[in-house]
Design a protein around this motif. Structure first.
Motif, PDB file in Angstrom:
ATOM      1  N   GLY A 181      -0.406  13.052   7.914  1.00  0.00           N
ATOM      2  CA  GLY A 181       0.528  11.948   8.115  1.00  0.00           C
ATOM      3  C   GLY A 181       0.080  10.688   7.407  1.00  0.00           C
ATOM      4  O   GLY A 181      -0.594  10.744   6.367  1.00  0.00           O
ATOM      5  N   PRO A 182       0.427   9.509   7.946  1.00  0.00           N
ATOM      6  CA  PRO A 182      -0.019   8.245   7.348  1.00  0.00           C
ATOM      7  C   PRO A 182      -1.537   8.199   7.238  1.00  0.00           C
ATOM      8  O   PRO A 182      -2.252   8.727   8.098  1.00  0.00           O
ATOM      9  CB  PRO A 182       0.504   7.191   8.329  1.00  0.00           C
ATOM     10  N   ASN A 183      -2.035   7.560   6.189  1.00  0.00           N
ATOM     11  CA  ASN A 183      -3.476   7.580   5.928  1.00  0.00           C
ATOM     12  C   ASN A 183      -4.217   6.394   6.526  1.00  0.00           C
ATOM     13  O   ASN A 183      -5.351   6.112   6.151  1.00  0.00           O
ATOM     14  CB  ASN A 183      -3.747   7.665   4.421  1.00  0.00           C
ATOM     15  N   THR A 184      -3.611   5.666   7.460  1.00  0.00           N
ATOM     16  CA  THR A 184      -4.307   4.612   8.193  1.00  0.00           C
ATOM     17  C   THR A 184      -3.852   4.643   9.648  1.00  0.00           C
ATOM     18  O   THR A 184      -2.856   5.271   9.997  1.00  0.00           O
ATOM     19  CB  THR A 184      -4.015   3.207   7.625  1.00  0.00           C
ATOM     20  N   GLN A 185      -4.599   3.914  10.504  1.00  0.00           N
ATOM     21  CA  GLN A 185      -4.222   3.809  11.922  1.00  0.00           C
ATOM     22  C   GLN A 185      -3.117   2.793  12.171  1.00  0.00           C
ATOM     23  O   GLN A 185      -2.617   2.700  13.289  1.00  0.00           O
ATOM     24  CB  GLN A 185      -5.442   3.391  12.739  1.00  0.00           C
ATOM     25  N   SER A 186      -2.735   2.032  11.169  1.00  0.00           N
ATOM     26  CA  SER A 186      -1.806   0.914  11.385  1.00  0.00           C
ATOM     27  C   SER A 186      -0.367   1.398  11.446  1.00  0.00           C
ATOM     28  O   SER A 186       0.464   1.086  10.588  1.00  0.00           O
ATOM     29  CB  SER A 186      -1.987  -0.125  10.276  1.00  0.00           C
ATOM     30  N   THR A 187      -0.072   2.176  12.475  1.00  0.00           N
ATOM     31  CA  THR A 187       1.296   2.624  12.750  1.00  0.00           C
ATOM     32  C   THR A 187       1.892   1.732  13.821  1.00  0.00           C
ATOM     33  O   THR A 187       1.338   1.613  14.912  1.00  0.00           O
ATOM     34  CB  THR A 187       1.303   4.088  13.217  1.00  0.00           C
ATOM     35  N   SER A 204      -0.591   3.764   2.567  1.00  0.00           N
ATOM     36  CA  SER A 204      -0.313   3.984   1.142  1.00  0.00           C
ATOM     37  C   SER A 204      -0.022   5.446   0.824  1.00  0.00           C
ATOM     38  O   SER A 204       0.384   5.762  -0.287  1.00  0.00           O
ATOM     39  CB  SER A 204      -1.497   3.505   0.290  1.00  0.00           C
ATOM     40  N   LYS A 205      -0.235   6.326   1.832  1.00  0.00           N
ATOM     41  CA  LYS A 205       0.089   7.732   1.645  1.00  0.00           C
ATOM     42  C   LYS A 205       0.636   8.310   2.938  1.00  0.00           C
ATOM     43  O   LYS A 205       0.263   7.895   4.041  1.00  0.00           O
ATOM     44  CB  LYS A 205      -1.134   8.532   1.212  1.00  0.00           C
ATOM     45  N   CYS A 206       1.523   9.303   2.794  1.00  0.00           N
ATOM     46  CA  CYS A 206       2.031  10.044   3.934  1.00  0.00           C
ATOM     47  C   CYS A 206       2.431  11.426   3.433  1.00  0.00           C
ATOM     48  O   CYS A 206       3.138  11.536   2.421  1.00  0.00           O
ATOM     49  CB  CYS A 206       3.223   9.334   4.569  1.00  0.00           C
ATOM     50  N   GLY A 207       1.965  12.462   4.106  1.00  0.00           N
ATOM     51  CA  GLY A 207       2.227  13.809   3.628  1.00  0.00           C
ATOM     52  C   GLY A 207       1.583  14.107   2.300  1.00  0.00           C
ATOM     53  O   GLY A 207       2.041  14.987   1.568  1.00  0.00           O
ATOM     54  N   GLY A 208       0.547  13.341   1.971  1.00  0.00           N
ATOM     55  CA  GLY A 208      -0.132  13.518   0.693  1.00  0.00           C
ATOM     56  C   GLY A 208       0.511  12.790  -0.458  1.00  0.00           C
ATOM     57  O   GLY A 208      -0.052  12.720  -1.560  1.00  0.00           O
ATOM     58  N   GLU A 250       7.804  13.945   4.990  1.00  0.00           N
ATOM     59  CA  GLU A 250       8.674  13.582   3.872  1.00  0.00           C
ATOM     60  C   GLU A 250       8.594  12.082   3.652  1.00  0.00           C
ATOM     61  O   GLU A 250       8.756  11.287   4.594  1.00  0.00           O
ATOM     62  CB  GLU A 250      10.124  13.977   4.174  1.00  0.00           C
ATOM     63  N   LYS A 251       8.329  11.683   2.434  1.00  0.00           N
ATOM     64  CA  LYS A 251       8.308  10.244   2.146  1.00  0.00           C
ATOM     65  C   LYS A 251       9.736   9.745   1.978  1.00  0.00           C
ATOM     66  O   LYS A 251      10.632  10.482   1.536  1.00  0.00           O
ATOM     67  CB  LYS A 251       7.471   9.950   0.902  1.00  0.00           C
ATOM     68  N   LEU A 252       9.942   8.477   2.303  1.00  0.00           N
ATOM     69  CA  LEU A 252      11.277   7.886   2.259  1.00  0.00           C
ATOM     70  C   LEU A 252      11.367   6.709   1.310  1.00  0.00           C
ATOM     71  O   LEU A 252      12.467   6.242   1.003  1.00  0.00           O
ATOM     72  CB  LEU A 252      11.699   7.443   3.663  1.00  0.00           C
ATOM     73  N   VAL A 253      10.219   6.198   0.841  1.00  0.00           N
ATOM     74  CA  VAL A 253      10.189   5.032  -0.037  1.00  0.00           C
ATOM     75  C   VAL A 253       9.222   5.300  -1.177  1.00  0.00           C
ATOM     76  O   VAL A 253       8.101   5.760  -0.953  1.00  0.00           O
ATOM     77  CB  VAL A 253       9.748   3.761   0.731  1.00  0.00           C
ATOM     78  N   ASN A 254       9.649   5.030  -2.405  1.00  0.00           N
ATOM     79  CA  ASN A 254       8.750   5.152  -3.546  1.00  0.00           C
ATOM     80  C   ASN A 254       7.634   4.125  -3.446  1.00  0.00           C
ATOM     81  O   ASN A 254       7.811   3.043  -2.871  1.00  0.00           O
ATOM     82  CB  ASN A 254       9.509   4.960  -4.858  1.00  0.00           C
ATOM     83  N   TYR A 255       6.492   4.455  -4.029  1.00  0.00           N
ATOM     84  CA  TYR A 255       5.310   3.598  -3.964  1.00  0.00           C
ATOM     85  C   TYR A 255       5.305   2.643  -5.153  1.00  0.00           C
ATOM     86  O   TYR A 255       5.540   3.053  -6.284  1.00  0.00           O
ATOM     87  CB  TYR A 255       4.060   4.477  -4.001  1.00  0.00           C
ATOM     88  N   TYR A 256       5.032   1.357  -4.858  1.00  0.00           N
ATOM     89  CA  TYR A 256       5.020   0.344  -5.913  1.00  0.00           C
ATOM     90  C   TYR A 256       3.745  -0.471  -5.824  1.00  0.00           C
ATOM     91  O   TYR A 256       3.692  -1.500  -5.163  1.00  0.00           O
ATOM     92  CB  TYR A 256       6.233  -0.587  -5.792  1.00  0.00           C
ATOM     93  N   GLY A 257       2.683  -0.018  -6.461  1.00  0.00           N
ATOM     94  CA  GLY A 257       1.483  -0.842  -6.634  1.00  0.00           C
ATOM     95  C   GLY A 257       0.572  -0.913  -5.432  1.00  0.00           C
ATOM     96  O   GLY A 257       0.978  -0.757  -4.289  1.00  0.00           O
ATOM     97  N   GLU A 258      -0.705  -1.199  -5.683  1.00  0.00           N
ATOM     98  CA  GLU A 258      -1.709  -1.275  -4.642  1.00  0.00           C
ATOM     99  C   GLU A 258      -1.714  -2.620  -3.935  1.00  0.00           C
ATOM    100  O   GLU A 258      -2.060  -2.724  -2.781  1.00  0.00           O
ATOM    101  CB  GLU A 258      -3.105  -1.023  -5.253  1.00  0.00           C
ATOM    102  N   GLY A 259      -1.341  -3.678  -4.627  1.00  0.00           N
ATOM    103  CA  GLY A 259      -1.581  -5.020  -4.118  1.00  0.00           C
ATOM    104  C   GLY A 259      -0.505  -5.565  -3.203  1.00  0.00           C
ATOM    105  O   GLY A 259      -0.674  -6.617  -2.620  1.00  0.00           O
ATOM    106  N   ASP A 260       0.617  -4.893  -3.079  1.00  0.00           N
ATOM    107  CA  ASP A 260       1.717  -5.428  -2.300  1.00  0.00           C
ATOM    108  C   ASP A 260       1.531  -5.098  -0.825  1.00  0.00           C
ATOM    109  O   ASP A 260       1.530  -3.935  -0.442  1.00  0.00           O
ATOM    110  CB  ASP A 260       3.044  -4.846  -2.785  1.00  0.00           C
ATOM    111  N   TYR A 261       1.389  -6.146   0.004  1.00  0.00           N
ATOM    112  CA  TYR A 261       1.248  -5.917   1.440  1.00  0.00           C
ATOM    113  C   TYR A 261       2.576  -5.402   1.981  1.00  0.00           C
ATOM    114  O   TYR A 261       3.638  -5.925   1.651  1.00  0.00           O
ATOM    115  CB  TYR A 261       0.874  -7.213   2.152  1.00  0.00           C
TER     116      TYR A 261
END
Length: 470
Positions: A129-135, A152-156, A171-182
């Motif tokens: 699932g999500p790769n952090t505890q911040s759910t 920054s990752k879910c389902g790999g 299943e991801k629902l949003v495309n990933y855009y960059g590392e720096g965007d909070y």
């Protein structure tokens, strides 16, 4: 300090009737954290097992070691749901097909995961699932479990804000855009078959359009909602109520044309996003729709507002037929760092009763450890909106003064043969046999609040009229 539940209501006959009697917010069971440092971040009703769930940074009252844990209330006792590794704050809890889902740190095959599913006696990890505890959000819609948070990752897959799980696959629902965007997805709702996401994120940097902090989600993109929100907005709660999407949070001035004051509550309907009304700076953290009313909690204290019924309100309110009513005038506060106003983080309804949770350590003078309930059923609140019975005699029937503090006078051209007075819970507080056209009744001895006067006339007519004892 007394604890007042004050609701001003207008019936169909234009009679204002409100509640001013002492009505306590009470502690749930023995309470939770006993050292004053705990907090409930989310409350959730398990409708399958008829339980109230809580997640936060807290302890059971019998164990003062503060931990980040999940708890359950069965109507009699609080119980801890196993042990969750106490790293990070406990933000979210929910259910999926009758099983409890919680954010935390869980271990399976020596691999850590950040979502767990309760099997009745222990936590099993939900892998990949999500790769952090911040759910921050766990919600089921249809066959899918939706997760909102900071990852920054879910389902790999590289992604942000929100993803979903069908019990076996992510299943991801949003495309990933960059590392720096909070990016922090805090609230999820499905409105008119479309997924909506609220939180605190820079939607302009991630996608085209003004998709900051509130977006519809489809085709792996964030989409602007109405006029959109500016970057300073913070969405903490979404709720579908009366065919409208309600948005709670903190929204500063300058976001809406012609609105110069901050607000805390927005509505979205027919493509239009607008403030419910303007208020002093404040924050709504929880919304819940129930039997035609919208209930809310957060950090707010309204002194000078355009709705006098809302003035002085502290942290808990209700909207009925588009109008706001206050459910608490006593400030919750915590003693962790001295007495000060403490906010409420979530609101829930279980078994026709309103519950609130947060940093609260007391309501006024009443000790409250993290979770409080309103000791008055919500169905009885709805009884106050019942109009007076219409009759042909009502035009000449008089009950005055209304509101009253000492006496009321009842007068009719047709002789009164019986008079009964009931409180809003249906308890009879007065009854008298009469044979007169006018009577003066001393009401000093009854508590403040709304009452129903039932009149029996000599011509056989029986009808009711409300009055307010101040």
């Amino acid at each position: 300090m007394k604890h007042f539940l004050r609701i001003w209501l207008t019936t169909q006959t234009a009679l204002s009737c409100g509640l001013g009697f002492s009505q306590n917010w009470k502690q749930v069971g023995d309470g939770l954290s006993c050292n004053g440092a705990g907090s409930i971040y989310e409350l959730h009703t398990d409708t399958v097992n008829d339980l109230l769930l809580g997640r936060g940074w807290l302890s059971l009252n019998t164990n003062c070691d503060t931990v980040r844990n999940a708890v359950v209330w069965d109507g009699n006792n609080w119980e801890r749901l196993g042990e969750i590794t106490p790293t990070g704050m406990g933000f979210s809890i929910g259910t999926y097909n009758g099983q409890v889902i919680s954010q935390g740190m869980f271990w399976g095959s020596n691999v850590a995961s950040y979502l767990g599913i309760w099997n009745g006696s222990a936590w099993d990890s939900i892998p990949n699932g999500p790769n952090t505890q911040s759910t921050w959000a766990i919600e089921q819609f249809g066959d899918w479990l939706y997760i909102g948070g900071t990852f920054s990752k879910c389902g790999g897959d590289s992604t942000k804000l929100v993803c979903r799980w069908n019990g076996s696959e992510w299943e991801k629902l949003v495309n990933y855009y960059g590392e720096g965007d909070y990016a922090n997805g805090k609230a999820i709702a499905v409105y008119k078959d479309t997924l909506y996401l609220g939180g605190n994120y820079d939607g302009n940097a991630m996608h085209t359009g003004r998709a900051n902090n509130l977006s519809s989600v489809y085709d792996l993109e964030l989409h602007q909602v109405g006029v959109g929100l500016n970057s300073s907005a913070n969405v903490e709660a979404l709720c579908v109520h009366n065919d409208t999407l309600w948005v709670g949070g903190t929204f500063l001035s300058g976001n809406f044309e012609g609105v110069d004051e901050p607000t805390h509550l927005l509505t979205y309907c027919n493509g239009e996003l607008k403030p419910y009304h303007t208020q002093p700076p404040s924050r709504v953290t929880g919304l819940k729709s129930y039997k035609g009313n919208l209930y809310m909690c957060g950090w707010f204290h309204h002194d000078e507002v355009d709705e006098p019924e809302w003035a002085g309100c502290m942290n808990v309110g209700m909207i009925h037929n588009g109008k706001a009513y206050c459910l608490s005038y006593d400030p919750p506060y915590t003693t962790t760092f001295g007495q000060y106003d403490a906010g409420l983080r979530d609101i829930e309804i279980w078994n026709d009763t309103l519950y609130v949770g947060g940093d609260v350590w007391a309501f006024g003078d009443t000790p409250i450890r993290n979770v409080a309930y309103l000791d008055w059923s919500l169905s009885n609140i709805m009884n106050l909106f019942t109009p007076d019975e219409p009759t042909d005699t009502i035009a000449t029937f008089l009950l005055f003064p209304n509101p009253a503090s000492a006496t009321i006078t009842i007068e009719s051209p047709v002789a009164l043969i019986e008079l009964e007075i009931f409180d809003v819970l249906g308890k009879q507080v007065f009854k008298s046999q009469l044979s007169i056209n006018k009577v003066e009744l001393n009401v000093e001895h009854i508590s403040m609040g709304c009452y129903i006067c039932k009149i029996h006339l000599a011509n056989g007519e029986v009808f009711t009229k409300k009055f307010l004892k101040q």
